[in-house]
Design a protein around this motif. Structure first.
Motif, short mmCIF file in Angstrom:
data_model
loop_
_atom_site.label_atom_id
_atom_site.label_comp_id
_atom_site.label_asym_id
_atom_site.label_seq_id
_atom_site.Cartn_x
_atom_site.Cartn_y
_atom_site.Cartn_z
N VAL A 1 -11.58 12.87 6.82
CA VAL A 1 -10.27 12.94 7.09
C VAL A 1 -9.39 13.32 6.12
N GLU A 2 -8.28 14.03 6.09
CA GLU A 2 -7.37 14.41 5.12
C GLU A 2 -6.16 13.70 5.62
N ILE A 3 -5.65 12.65 4.74
CA ILE A 3 -4.59 11.91 5.02
C ILE A 3 -3.42 12.43 4.42
N ASN A 4 -2.28 12.39 4.92
CA ASN A 4 -1.21 12.86 4.43
C ASN A 4 -0.51 11.75 3.77
N THR A 5 -0.80 11.50 2.31
CA THR A 5 -0.28 10.17 1.69
C THR A 5 1.10 10.21 1.45
N ALA A 6 1.75 10.97 2.12
CA ALA A 6 3.42 10.92 1.76
C ALA A 6 4.04 10.02 2.72
N GLU A 7 3.23 10.06 3.96
CA GLU A 7 3.96 9.02 4.88
C GLU A 7 3.27 7.65 4.63
N PRO B 1 0.82 -1.16 0.01
CA PRO B 1 0.12 -0.03 -0.06
C PRO B 1 0.85 1.41 0.13
N SER B 2 0.39 2.18 -0.77
CA SER B 2 1.10 3.62 -0.56
C SER B 2 0.88 4.20 0.73
N CYS B 3 -0.32 3.97 1.40
CA CYS B 3 -0.21 4.59 2.81
C CYS B 3 -1.11 3.54 3.74
N THR B 4 -0.88 3.15 4.84
CA THR B 4 -1.87 2.58 5.59
C THR B 4 -2.18 3.33 6.95
N MET B 5 -3.20 3.33 7.38
CA MET B 5 -3.87 4.08 8.19
C MET B 5 -4.51 3.15 9.52
#
Length: 619
Positions: free
Chosen positions: A344-350, A299-303
């Motif tokens: 929610v706004e997610i910082n997808t860089a992380e 995944p590019s980002c996991t939350m």
């Protein structure tokens, strides 16, 4: 385009309405349908499906948005014609009884009931994107095409040897995907198989078209997820027909529970994907689908979400919907009975994001602002409502008088807690007398299976002791056969713990292990292979047991240490064998003193020997 859950035993259905995402529909443990407004964060409507325990909701799907007439209106001239907003209105619910209920959110009532199509429980429902058609797949291995204008079946055909667990209609409405374990693509005009795909080793719970291109362009892709499978597979529909195997796979931390997807319209456009897993984590993917890719994609980002306590506990995510831009995601998290919705706004860089929320205050806020029309059917005084669950579990719903239809703020409808319900199951009634009728045996194994699952989930020693101390072979076999798959591994872990206890209890535990191996070998093997493929970590090379030969001559002993490893392994086996023989002799002597009823027949596959060998190695 949200893919809703497959089987009810695996997960509770939870789906956002299409386009505007104004509503979240979910069925909770109490069998009620609740529709929440995502803007005002309030309960919009509540519906209790027909009062019979077999009509529990197993799957939900929102119909396409449509223009709805609200009451009689004056006919407008052409000059004043206004663009009418399309709203999410109809909601299809498949039930365990085999019927499909169509609920209207605009009317706040049941629109119609589709009966007579299936002889088994409905596992999946899917709407046609344009026509007023609905497709449903069932345990009876059939797919039914329903005409919503007449409320009758238009056609019905056998789709698979096994139950149909998932369906998906293509964006152009010409193709239908269906799956049990193998995946088939049907031409909806002729109702004939257009393509076949290998599928998964377990039941497919999710099917979703990833592109909107025609099938003969080599550009049509779809993805699938299955129970207990930590990979999402992507399949390409190729012109040459060489498309049996998946071309891309996305790695997850657990099986997929809810999927939201923004389809790609051209090769230059990436597919955006939000996957909520069973462990409550959200994974975001973005990928250009252009032929095969050997390596599984991360995944590019996991939350994740957790609460604000000193020792933070995870808050499970229930569903997620992607926004118009890449950063915003609409989340539903917490409890099925009272979900919290948040944009929610997610910082997808992380790569990893963890959000902390105080769920208690969020819940109380949403409860205070709840001023909504909750529609609950009126039940007459002479009617009796059965709650979904075990046979014999009943909760009486009293008929409300006409005056008290409106719900007041201060009156709380108290529902029984799980602990109270557990208390109501009289454990003493579980034992069957010799002259009891046959029906009680099935009731007992039903009770045992449910109790065993509850004991494993709550780690309650008293429940587990009650169930695992039974000596009757038939009860053990039937209980294990009725266990849901997710409970098998916890049961094996519990049994291995108990094996290390007293020999008398170990004798009983071996019976349970035997039953588990007889019924669930293929599942355990598939879990073992998936785990071994996922975790290729460093192996611990330290010896678990070192054998030192007792010798008068110290030089000989020191010489033994320098022997190759194969010899030392051989010594370990010999010592284990000797100890096993001694243990067997001791147990034979113990068995003679023991009560004749509690003697066990010789175990299949040398399980008892295995057990003693384990004990000796630990010693």
């Amino acid at each position: 385009m949200a893919a809703d859950g497959g089987n009810a035993s695996l997960q509770l259905p939870c789906v956002f309405s299409p386009k505007s995402r104004q509503y979240l529909a979910l069925c909770a443990q109490d069998g009620r349908l609740r529709i929440w407004n995502t803007d005002s964060k309030t309960l919009h409507q509540e519906f209790v499906p027909s009062a019979h325990l077999s009509a529990t909701c197993t799957c939900i799907a929102w119909g396409p948005c449509r223009t709805v007439k609200e009451g009689p209106q004056r006919k407008k001239r052409k000059s004043e014609a206004v663009q009418v907003e399309e709203k999410a209105d109809l909601l299809a619910m498949g039930t365990a009884a085999g019927s499909v209920l169509i609920y209207s959110t605009v009317k706040g009532a049941l629109h119609c009931t589709l009966d007579g199509g299936h002889s088994g429980g409905v596992n999946c429902v899917q709407w046609h994107p344009e026509d007023s058609l609905l497709y449903s797949g069932s345990d009876d291995t059939n797919i039914v095409e329903w005409d919503l204008q007449t409320g009758k079946t238009r056609s019905k055909w056998k789709a698979d040897r096994a139950a149909v667990t998932s369906l998906c209609v293509s964006p152009d409405g010409k193709l239908l995907l269906s799956a049990g374990q193998t995946i088939k693509m049907w031409d909806l005009e002729t109702k004939e198989v257009y393509r076949k795909f290998t599928g998964h080793s377990t039941a497919v719970t999710t099917l979703c078209f990833a592109t909107t291109r025609p099938p003969d362009s080599n550009g049509l892709y779809f993805l699938s997820g299955a129970a207990h499978d930590r990979l999402l597979s992507v399949w390409q529909v190729r012109e040459d027909g060489k498309d049996k195997n998946s071309v891309v796979s996305f790695t997850l931390t657990d099986e997929p529970q809810h999927i939201d997807l923004v389809a790609s319209n051209s090769k230059e456009e990436a597919v955006r994907l939000a996957v909520v897993c069973k462990d409550g984590q959200l994974h975001l993917f973005e990928h250009f689908l252009n032929g095969p890719c050997k390596k599984p994609l991360s995944p590019s980002c996991t939350m994740q979400m957790s609460d604000t306590k000193e020792s933070p506990m995870p808050i499970p995510l229930l569903a997620a919907a992607l926004g118009a831009d890449t950063r915003t995601v609409l989340l539903a998290y917490g409890n099925h009975l009272q979900p919290v919705m948040e944009k929610v706004e997610i910082n997808t860089a992380e790569r990893h994001v963890c959000l902390t929320r105080d769920v208690q205050t969020s819940l109380s806020l949403s409860m205070e602002t709840t001023v909504s029309k909750v529609k609950t059917p009126i039940v007459k005084a002479n009617c009796r409502v059965l709650v979904p669950g075990l046979p014999g579990h009943q909760a009486l719903v009293k008929g409300t008088s006409q005056g008290s239809e409106k719900r007041k703020k201060d009156t709380d409808t108290k529902e029984m807690s799980i602990a109270e319900r557990l208390g109501e199951i009289d454990l003493s009634t579980v034992s069957i007398e010799k002259g009891a009728p046959k029906g009680t045996a099935s009731l007992q194994t039903d009770n045992f299976a449910v109790l065993l699952v509850q004991g494993l989930e709550s780690n309650d020693a008293s429940i587990l002791n009650k169930v695992l101390q039974t000596r009757k072979e038939m009860v053990i076999k039937k209980t294990v056969a009725r266990l849901p798959l997710p409970a098998v591994l916890p049961l094996v872990e519990e049994l291995t713990k108990r094996l290390q206890g007293h020999p008398f209890t170990a004798v009983l535990i071996v019976r349970w292990l035997k039953a588990v191996l007889m019924h669930h070998t293929s599942y355990l093997a598939s879990v073992a292979t998936s785990d071994s493929s996922n975790t290729v970590s460093d192996v611990d090379h330290t010896a678990k047991l070192v054998y030192e030969e007792e010798s008068s001559d110290e030089d000989e002993a020191s010489g033994d240490e320098g022997l190759p490893e194969n010899d030392s392994d051989h010594w370990e086996e010999e010592e284990a064998m000797e100890e096993t023989v001694e243990d067997n002799k001791e147990e034979d002597e113990d068995d003679e003193d023991e009560d004749p009823d509690s003697r066990t027949e010789p175990k299949a596959n040398g399980e008892e020997d295995m057990e003693h060998e384990n004990e000796s190695e630990e010693e």
